[in-house]
Scaffold this active site. Structure first.
Site, PDB file in Angstrom:
ATOM      1  N   LYS A 146      33.775 -34.582  66.422  1.00 59.10           N
ATOM      2  CA  LYS A 146      34.713 -34.209  67.498  1.00 59.10           C
ATOM      3  C   LYS A 146      36.101 -33.968  66.914  1.00 59.10           C
ATOM      4  CE  LYS A 146      37.486 -36.211  70.449  1.00 59.10           C
ATOM      5  NZ  LYS A 146      38.477 -35.132  70.581  1.00 59.10           N
ATOM      6  N   GLU A 205      41.663 -32.394  70.538  1.00 65.27           N
ATOM      7  CA  GLU A 205      41.896 -31.382  71.579  1.00 65.27           C
ATOM      8  C   GLU A 205      43.061 -30.470  71.193  1.00 65.27           C
ATOM      9  OE1 GLU A 205      41.969 -34.606  71.724  1.00 65.27           O
ATOM     10  OE2 GLU A 205      43.719 -35.408  72.781  1.00 65.27           O
ATOM     11  N   GLY A 216      42.560 -40.817  62.342  1.00 63.28           N
ATOM     12  CA  GLY A 216      43.575 -40.645  63.385  1.00 63.28           C
ATOM     13  C   GLY A 216      44.530 -41.816  63.386  1.00 63.28           C
ATOM     14  N   GLY A 246      42.209 -45.841  66.518  1.00 68.12           N
ATOM     15  CA  GLY A 246      41.255 -46.417  65.553  1.00 68.12           C
ATOM     16  C   GLY A 246      40.796 -47.804  65.975  1.00 68.12           C
ATOM     17  N   GLU A 254      40.205 -44.032  58.760  1.00 63.50           N
ATOM     18  CA  GLU A 254      41.212 -43.390  57.916  1.00 63.50           C
ATOM     19  C   GLU A 254      42.424 -43.159  58.807  1.00 63.50           C
ATOM     20  OE1 GLU A 254      37.491 -41.221  55.684  1.00 63.50           O
ATOM     21  OE2 GLU A 254      39.318 -40.056  55.908  1.00 63.50           O
ATOM     22  N   CYS A 308      49.237 -37.688  57.197  1.00 62.29           N
ATOM     23  CA  CYS A 308      49.050 -39.139  57.067  1.00 62.29           C
ATOM     24  C   CYS A 308      49.660 -39.623  55.760  1.00 62.29           C
ATOM     25  CB  CYS A 308      47.562 -39.484  57.121  1.00 62.29           C
ATOM     26  SG  CYS A 308      46.605 -38.580  55.888  1.00 62.29           S
ATOM     27  N   GLU A 317      55.091 -44.566  61.528  1.00 61.95           N
ATOM     28  CA  GLU A 317      55.040 -43.118  61.285  1.00 61.95           C
ATOM     29  C   GLU A 317      55.862 -42.380  62.331  1.00 61.95           C
ATOM     30  OE1 GLU A 317      50.745 -42.461  61.847  1.00 61.95           O
ATOM     31  OE2 GLU A 317      50.823 -41.400  59.950  1.00 61.95           O
TER      32      GLU A 317
HETATM   33  P1  NAD Z   1      44.811 -39.783  67.568  1.00 61.30           P
HETATM   34  O1  NAD Z   1      44.430 -41.144  67.129  1.00 61.30           O
HETATM   35  O2  NAD Z   1      45.636 -39.621  68.775  1.00 61.30           O
HETATM   36  O3  NAD Z   1      43.487 -38.916  67.849  1.00 61.30           O
HETATM   37  C1  NAD Z   1      42.486 -38.763  66.851  1.00 61.30           C
HETATM   38  C2  NAD Z   1      41.184 -38.343  67.531  1.00 61.30           C
HETATM   39  O4  NAD Z   1      40.700 -39.401  68.373  1.00 61.30           O
HETATM   40  C3  NAD Z   1      41.291 -37.102  68.419  1.00 61.30           C
HETATM   41  O5  NAD Z   1      40.162 -36.287  68.194  1.00 61.30           O
HETATM   42  C4  NAD Z   1      41.256 -37.710  69.817  1.00 61.30           C
HETATM   43  O6  NAD Z   1      40.772 -36.830  70.823  1.00 61.30           O
HETATM   44  C5  NAD Z   1      40.289 -38.861  69.616  1.00 61.30           C
HETATM   45  N1  NAD Z   1      40.348 -39.943  70.614  1.00 61.30           N
HETATM   46  C6  NAD Z   1      41.386 -40.281  71.417  1.00 61.30           C
HETATM   47  N2  NAD Z   1      41.050 -41.373  72.171  1.00 61.30           N
HETATM   48  C7  NAD Z   1      39.785 -41.719  71.807  1.00 61.30           C
HETATM   49  C8  NAD Z   1      38.896 -42.768  72.198  1.00 61.30           C
HETATM   50  N3  NAD Z   1      39.242 -43.681  73.099  1.00 61.30           N
HETATM   51  N4  NAD Z   1      37.677 -42.825  71.609  1.00 61.30           N
HETATM   52  C9  NAD Z   1      37.303 -41.933  70.685  1.00 61.30           C
HETATM   53  N5  NAD Z   1      38.105 -40.913  70.266  1.00 61.30           N
HETATM   54  C10 NAD Z   1      39.329 -40.808  70.823  1.00 61.30           C
HETATM   55  O7  NAD Z   1      45.469 -39.095  66.290  1.00 61.30           O
HETATM   56  P2  NAD Z   1      46.154 -37.668  66.198  1.00 61.30           P
HETATM   57  O8  NAD Z   1      47.433 -37.689  66.965  1.00 61.30           O
HETATM   58  O9  NAD Z   1      45.149 -36.599  66.504  1.00 61.30           O
HETATM   59  O10 NAD Z   1      46.450 -37.566  64.615  1.00 61.30           O
HETATM   60  C11 NAD Z   1      47.547 -38.160  64.005  1.00 61.30           C
HETATM   61  C12 NAD Z   1      47.165 -39.450  63.326  1.00 61.30           C
HETATM   62  O11 NAD Z   1      46.085 -39.223  62.410  1.00 61.30           O
HETATM   63  C13 NAD Z   1      48.294 -40.013  62.491  1.00 61.30           C
HETATM   64  O12 NAD Z   1      48.392 -41.399  62.689  1.00 61.30           O
HETATM   65  C14 NAD Z   1      47.850 -39.687  61.059  1.00 61.30           C
HETATM   66  O13 NAD Z   1      48.429 -40.519  60.091  1.00 61.30           O
HETATM   67  C15 NAD Z   1      46.384 -39.854  61.166  1.00 61.30           C
HETATM   68  N6  NAD Z   1      45.673 -39.175  60.062  1.00 61.30           N
HETATM   69  C16 NAD Z   1      45.090 -39.944  59.073  1.00 61.30           C
HETATM   70  C17 NAD Z   1      44.447 -39.343  57.988  1.00 61.30           C
HETATM   71  C18 NAD Z   1      43.844 -40.180  56.877  1.00 61.30           C
HETATM   72  O14 NAD Z   1      43.073 -39.643  56.126  1.00 61.30           O
HETATM   73  N7  NAD Z   1      44.189 -41.446  56.716  1.00 61.30           N
HETATM   74  C19 NAD Z   1      44.370 -37.942  57.924  1.00 61.30           C
HETATM   75  C20 NAD Z   1      44.967 -37.201  58.932  1.00 61.30           C
HETATM   76  C21 NAD Z   1      45.607 -37.836  59.990  1.00 61.30           C
END
Ligand code: NAD
Length: 463
Positions: free
Chosen positions: A160, A163, A212, A217, A234, A268, A366
Site C-alpha cells: 500500500k 495516498e 513511515g 508505525g 523503518e 527520513c 523531524e
Molecule cells: P505516515 O506514517 O503518515 O504514513 C505512512 C503510510 O502509512 C501511508 O501509506 C499511510 O496511508 C499509512 N497509514 C496511515 N495510517 C495507517 C494505519 N492506521 N494503519 C496502516 N497504515 C496506515 O508517513 P508519511 O507522512 O507518509 O511519510 C513520512 C514519514 O516516513 C517520515 O517520518 C519519514 O521519516 C518516514 N520515512 C522513513 C523511511 C525509512 O526508511 N526509515 C523512508 C521514508 C520515509
C-alpha cells in the site's frame, strides 16, 4: 471501516496545488482478495524456483527502464521533487530489482557439524505473504526497496503506497502485470490509512513492513502484535552531521547542504541537525548559509535545487515547529518563510536555525522540510552526547581529519548508518539501512534485506 471504499481521490501536484489524476480507494474485500491471490501465487511450484524469480524481476526492471521518462515525470508531478531527482529515483528503482534478482539464487544455508551420526543444515525460507505500507516521499524507490528483496526471497507482496504518492506505484503494478510476473505475486492496493489497517489485520499476512512515521508505525506494530505477526519498522530520523574543528570544510559544506535539501528536506535520512565544534561555528554557519542563499526554488519540472513540500498540512506543521522554536529562544539565521512569487505551491525557503539546544522539540523531532538546526559542542564527549540526545537513530556523519577520533565517535553514535567525511552514497542499495531507537528495527537494502524477508529452518538428519 473505510467509508471511502470504492471512491476516487485526487493526486495533487504540490507545485500548483492542482489535481492531475485520480486514484481509487481499495475496498476491504479487494484487500482481502489481493492477500488470497498472493497466498496462492506464493505457494506455486514455479515461484519456489529461484531462477524463475530472478528472471521475473529482471524483466520487471527492463519494463520500468523502458518507461523511465514517464515514471520520472509522474513522480515529479505527484511529489513535487526536481525532475533530475525523479530521474535518479527511476534509476535506483531499476537497480533494486536487478540487484535483488541477482541475489534470488544465492540465499545459501549453512551446514552445522554435530559429529558422526548426524547431518545438519539450515535453509532460508520465505515468510509467505508480505504486507508493505510505504510513505509518499520516495514512492518508487521505497516500493522497490521493499518489494524487490521480498519477492526475490520467494515471498508474495501486497503493497500500500501513501495516498499522497500512489501514481507511480500504480504504474509499476501495471508494468509487473505486463512483465508477466505470476498473477497475484505482487499487488498494489491504493487508499488511505484504513486500507493499510485492513491489510495488517488480515490473518493470512505473514510479515509486515512499515515505512513511515513513528506514530503510525506504533499503531501498525500494535495491530500486528495482536496476532503475533512479525514486523519490520523503518521510521523517521533526526540525523546529525557532527563537524569537528579540524574537518575539511570545503568538502563538508556541500555535503551538509545536500543532505538537508534533498527532496526539500522530506527524507527520513535528512541531515537535519548540524552539531559543530564551537571554534568553527560562525565560519561553518556562514559558509552553509552562503550556499543555501544561492539555491533555486520552484516547480519540480524546472529542475530547481528545491521543490515544494508535499501538502498544506506538511508546510503548516513545519511552520508551527518554527514558531515554537523561536519562542523557545532559537535564532533564525536564514529563511523560515514561504518565498515570494511562488504562492501557487507549498514552498519553503531553506532555513538555518542556530542556538538550538538539546531537549527542544526542534532538536528532537523531524520537521520534514528544509530546516537545519545548529547546535555547538566543545569536546568529543559532548559531541557524542548531543548526537545521541534525540529519540531517533537512523543516520549520522562525522567530519574530522583525525581518523582515530572519527572512528571513536562512529563507534559511540547510535545510528543504523554512520558516514565518516561524507553523507550517503548514490543509491546506497548495497548498504544495510535501518534505524536504532525510535527510527525502527530490522534492515532494508543490501544483502541484509534478503535475510529480513526469510526465516531460518534447521534440518537435522539422524543417520
Ligand atoms: P505516515 O506514517 O503518515 O504514513 C505512512 C503510510 O502509512 C501511508 O501509506 C499511510 O496511508 C499509512 N497509514 C496511515 N495510517 C495507517 C494505519 N492506521 N494503519 C496502516 N497504515 C496506515 O508517513 P508519511 O507522512 O507518509 O511519510 C513520512 C514519514 O516516513 C517520515 O517520518 C519519514 O521519516 C518516514 N520515512 C522513513 C523511511 C525509512 O526508511 N526509515 C523512508 C521514508 C520515509
Amino acid at each position: 471501516m473505510n467509508e471511502l471504499a470504492g471512491a476516487e481521490f485526487d493526486a495533487v501536484d504540490p507545485s500548483t496545488r492542482q489535481p492531475f489524476a485520480s486514484v481509487r480507494e481499495t475496498s476491504a474485500d479487494e484487500v482481502d482478495a489481493a492477500v488470497d491471490a498472493a497466498r496462492s501465487a506464493q505457494r506455486s511450484a514455479a515461484w519456489r524456483v529461484p531462477a524463475n524469480r530472478a528472471g521475473a524481476l529482471h524483466l520487471l526492471a527492463r519494463a520500468i527502464e523502458a518507461r523511465a521518462d514517464e515514471l520520472a515525470t509522474l513522480e515529479c508531478r505527484d511529489t513535487g521533487k526536481p525532475i533530475s531527482q525523479a530521474r535518479a529515483d527511476v534509476t535506483v528503482t531499476v537497480r533494486y530489482f536487478d540487484f535483488y534478482a541477482g541475489l534470488a539464487d544465492k540465499l545459501l544455508g549453512t551446514s552445522i557439524p554435530l559429529g558422526p551420526g548426524f547431518v545438519d543444515f539450515t535453509t532460508r525460507e520465505p515468510w509467505g505473504v508480505c504486507a508493505q505500507i510505504i510513505p509518499w516521499n520516495y514512492p518508487m524507490q521505497v516500493l522497490a526497496r521493499c518489494a524487490a528483496p521480498a519477492l526475490a526471497a520467494g515471498n508474495a507482496v501486497v503493497l500500500k503506497p501513501s495516498e499522497l504518492g500512489s501514481v507511480t506505484p500504480v504504474l509499476i503494478d501495471q508494468l509487473a502485470h505486463a512483465a508477466r510476473l505470476p498473477e497475484g505475486i505482487f499487488k498494489v492496493v491504493t487508499g488511505h490509512g484504513p486500507v493499510g489497517e485492513r491489510l495488517v489485520a488480515n490473518e493470512h499476512v505473514d510479515f509486515v513492513t512499515f515505512v513511515g512515521s513513528a506514530a503510525v508505525g506504533r499503531k501498525v506494530a500494535t495491530a500486528a502484535a495482536g496476532r503475533l505477526a512479525p514486523v519490520q519498522l523503518e521510521l523517521g530520523g533526526k540525523s546529525p552531521n557532527v563537524v569537528f574543528a579540524d574537518a575539511d570544510l570545503e568538502r563538508a559544506v556541500p555535503a551538509i547542504v545536500k543532505s538537508l535539501i534533498q527532496n526539500a528536506g522530506q527524507s527520513c535520512s535528512a541531515g537535519s541537525r548540524l552539531l559543530v565544534e564551537s571554534s568553527v561555528h560562525d565560519e561553518l554557519v556562514q559558509r552553509v548559509a552562503d550556499v543555501m542563499r544561492g539555491l533555486s526554488i520552484g516547480p519540480g519540472s524546472n529542475d530547481p535545487d528545491l521543490g515544494p513540500l508535499i501538502s498544506e498540512h506538511q508546510i503548516e506543521r513545519a511552520e508551527g515547529m518554527l514558531r515554537r522554536a523561536v519562542s523557545a529562544g532559537v535564532h533564525v539565521e536564514l529563511g523560515g518563510v514561504r518565498p515570494e512569487g511562488l504562492e501557487d505551491g507549498w514552498y519553503m525557503e531553506p532555513t538555518i536555525l542556530t542556538d538550538v539546544v538539546a531537549g527542544l522539540e526542534i532538536f528532537d523531532e523531524e520537521v520534514f522540510g528544509p530546516v537545519l538546526s545548529v547546535s555547538t559542542f566543545a569536546t568529543e564527549e559532548q559531541a557524542v552526547e548531543l548526537a545521541n540526545a534525540t529519540p531517533y537513530g537512523l543516520v549520522a556523519a562525522v567530519w574530522s581529519r583525525d581518523i582515530s577520533r572519527a572512528h571513536r565517535v562512529a563507534a559511540e553514535v547510535q545510528a543504523g548508518q554512520v558516514y565518516i567525511n561524507g553523507y550517503g552514497v548514490a543509491g546506497g542499495i548495497e548498504l544495510p539501512f535501518g534505524g536504532m531507537k525510535r527510527s525502527g528495527f530490522g534492515r532494508g537494502k543490501g544483502v541484509e534485506a534478503m535475510y529480513s524477508y526469510t526465516q531460518i529452518k534447521n534440518v537435522c538428519v539422524v543417520l
